[in-house]
Design an enzyme around this catalytic site. Structure first.
Site, short mmCIF file in Angstrom:
data_model
loop_
_atom_site.label_atom_id
_atom_site.label_comp_id
_atom_site.label_asym_id
_atom_site.label_seq_id
_atom_site.Cartn_x
_atom_site.Cartn_y
_atom_site.Cartn_z
N HIS A 140 0.82 5.12 1.20
CA HIS A 140 0.15 6.15 2.01
C HIS A 140 0.23 7.47 1.26
O HIS A 140 1.31 7.89 0.83
CB HIS A 140 0.89 6.34 3.34
CG HIS A 140 0.87 5.15 4.24
ND1 HIS A 140 -0.04 4.98 5.26
CD2 HIS A 140 1.68 4.05 4.30
CE1 HIS A 140 0.20 3.84 5.91
NE2 HIS A 140 1.24 3.26 5.34
N HIS B 165 0.83 -1.20 0.00
CA HIS B 165 0.00 0.00 0.00
C HIS B 165 0.86 1.24 0.00
O HIS B 165 1.97 1.25 0.55
CB HIS B 165 -0.97 0.02 1.19
CG HIS B 165 -0.33 -0.25 2.51
ND1 HIS B 165 -0.02 -1.52 2.95
CD2 HIS B 165 0.08 0.59 3.51
CE1 HIS B 165 0.53 -1.46 4.15
NE2 HIS B 165 0.62 -0.19 4.51
P1 5GP Z 1 1.53 0.19 7.44
O1 5GP Z 1 2.03 0.42 8.83
O2 5GP Z 1 1.33 -1.29 7.15
O3 5GP Z 1 2.33 0.88 6.40
O4 5GP Z 1 0.11 0.88 7.38
C1 5GP Z 1 -1.10 0.21 7.57
C2 5GP Z 1 -2.19 1.26 7.59
O5 5GP Z 1 -3.43 0.61 7.43
C3 5GP Z 1 -2.27 2.05 8.89
O6 5GP Z 1 -2.11 3.45 8.60
C4 5GP Z 1 -3.65 1.71 9.44
O7 5GP Z 1 -4.28 2.83 10.04
C5 5GP Z 1 -4.40 1.25 8.21
N1 5GP Z 1 -5.41 0.24 8.46
C6 5GP Z 1 -5.24 -0.91 9.16
N2 5GP Z 1 -6.38 -1.63 9.17
C7 5GP Z 1 -7.29 -0.92 8.45
C8 5GP Z 1 -8.65 -1.14 8.11
O8 5GP Z 1 -9.27 -2.14 8.47
N3 5GP Z 1 -9.28 -0.20 7.36
C9 5GP Z 1 -8.62 0.93 6.94
N4 5GP Z 1 -9.33 1.79 6.20
N5 5GP Z 1 -7.33 1.18 7.25
C10 5GP Z 1 -6.67 0.27 8.00
#
Ligand code: 5GP
Ligand code: ZN
Length: 139
Positions: free
Chosen positions: A103, A101
């Site tokens: 951001h 993903h």
């Molecule tokens: P990472 O730390 O993996 O780069 O970011 C994961 C992101 O996914 C986090 O910013 C978190 O807030 C978001 N996230 C995790 N679970 C969910 C979810 O069920 N729905 C949405 N919309 N965002 C999520």
């Protein structure tokens, strides 16, 4: 190519709800449930790839073009002064959800948020050159 345990695969399949921004052939974008700044969006491939190294180049191209569209929309619609594009790979890099993903985070001059970005340094120019040579040799 979906992972039945993956939360973002479930969002892509519409099995759990998300507030979507874009719903395209290869790419979906939706609001991050825990925004760093309000308006924070996640851009993901519809198919499951754990990290940037596993995403095929054509899908990666579609993802970054969509991230650019979202960034432009944040500037236009939210009057963002800037945008952070951040992408974590692996737990050591802070990746919590193992489905690739991007951001896309709108930034405002007065938002008060600061990333914990503390520049380090090499012990010598040779150390940097040796590290560069190692990376170069694996390209
Ligand atoms: P990472 O730390 O993996 O780069 O970011 C994961 C992101 O996914 C986090 O910013 C978190 O807030 C978001 N996230 C995790 N679970 C969910 C979810 O069920 N729905 C949405 N919309 N965002 C999520
Ligand atoms: Zn997935």
């Amino acid at each position: 190519m979906n992972d039945s345990e993956c939360i973002f695969c479930k969002i892509a399949a519409g099995e759990i709800p998300a507030t979507k921004i874009l719903d395209e052939n290869q790419v979906i974008a939706f609001m991050d449930i825990g925004p760093i700044i309000k308006g924070h969006v996640l851009v993901i491939p519809r198919d499951h790839y754990p990290d940037i190294i596993s995403v095929p180049p054509d899908v990666l191209s579609a993802l970054i073009v969509s991230a650019r569209r979202v960034a432009a929309a944040q500037v236009k619609a939210l009057n963002a002064d800037g945008v952070n594009i951040i992408q974590n790979n692996g737990r050591s890099a802070g990746q919590l959800v193992p489905h690739f993903h991007i951001h896309v985070i709108p930034r405002f001059n007065d938002d008060g948020y600061h990333f914990n970005w503390n520049p380090g340094k090499y012990s010598s120019p040779e150390e940097m050159e040796k590290t560069a040579a190692s990376i170069r040799s694996a390209l």
